[in-house]
Design a protein around this motif. Structure first.
Motif, short mmCIF file in Angstrom:
data_model
loop_
_atom_site.label_atom_id
_atom_site.label_comp_id
_atom_site.label_asym_id
_atom_site.label_seq_id
_atom_site.Cartn_x
_atom_site.Cartn_y
_atom_site.Cartn_z
N LEU A 146 2.40 6.45 -11.20
CA LEU A 146 3.71 5.90 -10.87
C LEU A 146 4.80 6.55 -11.70
CD1 LEU A 146 2.77 2.11 -11.16
CD2 LEU A 146 2.37 3.62 -9.20
N ASP A 147 6.01 6.52 -11.18
CA ASP A 147 7.22 6.75 -11.96
C ASP A 147 8.00 5.45 -11.97
OD1 ASP A 147 6.73 9.36 -12.63
OD2 ASP A 147 8.02 10.22 -11.08
N ILE A 148 8.34 4.96 -13.16
CA ILE A 148 9.06 3.71 -13.29
C ILE A 148 10.43 4.02 -13.88
CG2 ILE A 148 9.09 1.40 -14.30
CD1 ILE A 148 6.06 1.57 -14.54
N SER A 149 11.48 3.59 -13.16
CA SER A 149 12.85 3.86 -13.59
C SER A 149 13.60 2.55 -13.78
CB SER A 149 13.59 4.70 -12.53
OG SER A 149 12.93 5.92 -12.30
N GLY A 150 14.57 2.60 -14.68
CA GLY A 150 15.47 1.47 -14.88
C GLY A 150 16.89 1.96 -15.00
N VAL A 151 17.83 1.30 -14.34
CA VAL A 151 19.23 1.72 -14.36
C VAL A 151 20.10 0.62 -14.97
CG1 VAL A 151 19.63 0.93 -11.98
CG2 VAL A 151 21.14 2.67 -12.98
N ASP A 152 21.01 1.02 -15.84
CA ASP A 152 21.97 0.10 -16.43
C ASP A 152 23.22 0.06 -15.55
OD1 ASP A 152 20.12 0.02 -18.49
OD2 ASP A 152 21.27 1.34 -19.82
N ASP A 205 9.52 12.80 -4.87
CA ASP A 205 9.03 12.18 -3.64
C ASP A 205 7.51 12.27 -3.49
OD1 ASP A 205 8.72 14.84 -3.04
OD2 ASP A 205 10.14 14.86 -1.37
N LYS A 206 6.84 12.96 -4.42
CA LYS A 206 5.38 13.06 -4.37
C LYS A 206 4.70 11.96 -5.18
CE LYS A 206 5.41 18.06 -3.61
NZ LYS A 206 4.98 19.39 -4.12
N ARG A 207 5.48 11.23 -5.97
CA ARG A 207 4.93 10.15 -6.79
C ARG A 207 5.52 8.81 -6.34
NH1 ARG A 207 2.51 11.16 -11.57
NH2 ARG A 207 3.58 9.47 -12.67
N GLY A 251 15.48 7.30 -3.45
CA GLY A 251 14.08 7.66 -3.41
C GLY A 251 13.13 6.60 -3.93
N ALA A 252 13.63 5.39 -4.16
CA ALA A 252 12.77 4.32 -4.65
C ALA A 252 11.85 3.83 -3.54
CB ALA A 252 13.62 3.16 -5.17
N ASP A 253 10.56 3.94 -3.75
CA ASP A 253 9.60 3.38 -2.79
C ASP A 253 9.56 1.86 -2.90
OD1 ASP A 253 8.37 5.91 -1.73
OD2 ASP A 253 7.91 6.17 -3.85
N ILE A 254 9.68 1.36 -4.12
CA ILE A 254 9.70 -0.08 -4.37
C ILE A 254 10.85 -0.37 -5.31
CG2 ILE A 254 8.43 -2.08 -5.26
CD1 ILE A 254 5.84 -0.49 -4.72
N SER A 295 0.84 -1.20 0.00
CA SER A 295 0.00 0.00 0.00
C SER A 295 0.87 1.25 0.00
CB SER A 295 -0.91 0.01 1.22
OG SER A 295 -0.14 0.11 2.41
N SER A 296 0.29 2.33 -0.51
CA SER A 296 1.01 3.60 -0.53
C SER A 296 0.01 4.75 -0.51
CB SER A 296 1.89 3.72 -1.77
OG SER A 296 2.46 5.01 -1.86
N ALA A 297 0.33 5.77 0.26
CA ALA A 297 -0.51 6.97 0.30
C ALA A 297 -0.30 7.83 -0.94
CB ALA A 297 -0.19 7.79 1.55
N LYS A 298 0.66 7.46 -1.78
CA LYS A 298 0.97 8.25 -2.96
C LYS A 298 0.07 7.94 -4.15
CE LYS A 298 5.86 8.93 -1.82
NZ LYS A 298 7.26 8.77 -2.30
N ILE A 299 -0.77 6.91 -4.03
CA ILE A 299 -1.67 6.58 -5.12
C ILE A 299 -3.12 6.60 -4.63
CG2 ILE A 299 0.03 5.25 -6.41
CD1 ILE A 299 -1.23 2.71 -5.29
N ARG A 300 -4.02 6.88 -5.55
CA ARG A 300 -5.45 6.91 -5.23
C ARG A 300 -6.21 5.72 -5.80
NH1 ARG A 300 -6.45 12.81 -7.58
NH2 ARG A 300 -4.89 11.94 -9.01
N CYS A 301 -5.62 5.09 -6.80
CA CYS A 301 -6.27 3.94 -7.44
C CYS A 301 -5.33 2.74 -7.39
CB CYS A 301 -6.61 4.27 -8.89
SG CYS A 301 -7.76 5.65 -9.08
N GLY A 302 -5.91 1.56 -7.21
CA GLY A 302 -5.11 0.36 -7.20
C GLY A 302 -4.57 0.04 -8.58
#
Length: 304
Positions: A152-158, A189-191, A210-213, A34-41
């Motif tokens: 969401l913000d989705i990041s990938g690092v090489d 940090d807001k997303r 800053g990765a939440d997940i 769960s996260s307070a940063k989202i409103r929809c599942g």
């Protein structure tokens, strides 16, 4: 003596057969956060370390299982292929073609894709072919970048090859301060921030960035999983690393380490079935992650 030898051979044969069974029978497991940063599942699929493995022609069984979940998006944690020897991409292309028909696909690179990039002459420009195919299909390649996906913000690092060094040669490198900021910029940090980073050794740096997940793989669940001891060995020849697979929590941040779907050099799986991970993101509080395979302890990887 003959009876003892026969017993040993029977045990070895049994373990071999069990390993062959496990390699060909994946499981679908769910984790809810769960996260307070989202409103929809939102429901996401996370797969990693496929290594050319196909469950049925064109990965039909895998694709059917993923489609049944009706995900909002599919996240790939790297190492779809094996780049030792020829480095074929046929199975990778078939899988990407099937996945993109199900949901948007976000693809972060592992050490095998990075080998394609570094050794372009050896693999006959395989990396360019991979990028071109992904672009044609509409797959989002996360090469040191962040993309928005609804809330969401989705990041990938090489990761540089120094982070994948084998233990018997030299310890994996420490991640320099500011490495992720230099690669990805600053996290919002807001997303709700999801970071795909192939190696789970760098959870500390990921959450400080800053990765939440944080979603990782690479360790193949430890190859052989022993009760109370966990995974025996990683592809980097580290032994009994406690974060080979499972859910880990620290400072309000999560790391989920997938067991992967395939194998390569060490072609064994025991008590370590291939895994499709369903990540269910919820806007309302949940006391703990609901995981079919709850980790024995909540640990943070030590710096190496």
């Amino acid at each position: 003596m003959r009876k003892a030898l026969a017993a040993v051979l029977a045990v070895v044969a049994g373990l071999f057969l069990r390993s062959e069974y496990e390699k060909n029978h994946f499981t679908v497991e769910e984790v809810s956060i769960s996260s307070a940063k989202i409103r929809c599942g939102k429901k996401l699929i996370f797969i990693t370390d496929v290594h050319d493995k196909e469950f049925g022609w064109g990965n039909r069984l895998l694709l059917e299982a993923i489609a049944c979940e009706k995900p909002d998006g599919i996240l790939i944690g790297g190492d779809l292929m094996v780049t030792k020897g020829i480095g074929k991409l046929d199975a990778t292309f078939r899988l990407l073609e099937g996945l993109i028909r199900i949901a948007p696909v976000f693809y972060s690179l592992g050490n095998h894709e990075m080998r394609l990039y570094r050794e372009r002459e050896v693999y006959k420009n395989g990396y360019s072919k991979l990028v071109r195919k992904a672009s044609d299909l509409g797959v989002v390649m996360l090469n040191d970048q962040t993309v928005p996906f609804d809330e969401l913000d989705i990041s990938g690092v090489d990761l540089h090859p120094c982070f994948y060094r084998k233990l018997f040669l030299e310890k994996p490198a420490r991640m320099p301060k500011g490495y992720l900021e230099k690669k990805l910029g600053h996290a919002d940090d807001k997303r709700l921030q999801i970071l795909l980073i192939h190696s789970p050794l760098y959870f500390s740096e990921a959450r400080k960035w800053g990765a939440d997940i944080t979603l990782a793989g690479h360790f193949h669940g430890g190859t052989i999983c022993l009760p109370f001891l966990g995974g025996v060995m990683t592809p980097q020849y580290q032994f009994f690393v406690p974060w080979c697979a499972g859910s880990f929590f620290k400072d309000g941040k999560w790391m989920i380490v997938g067991r992967g779907l395939g194998t390569h050099s060490i072609n064994i799986r025991l008590n370590d079935r291939p895994q499709v991970l369903v990540l269910r993101l919820e806007p309302e509080p949940i006391l703990e992650p609901k995981s079919i395979r709850k980790p024995e302890s909540i640990l943070e990887p030590e710096k190496t």
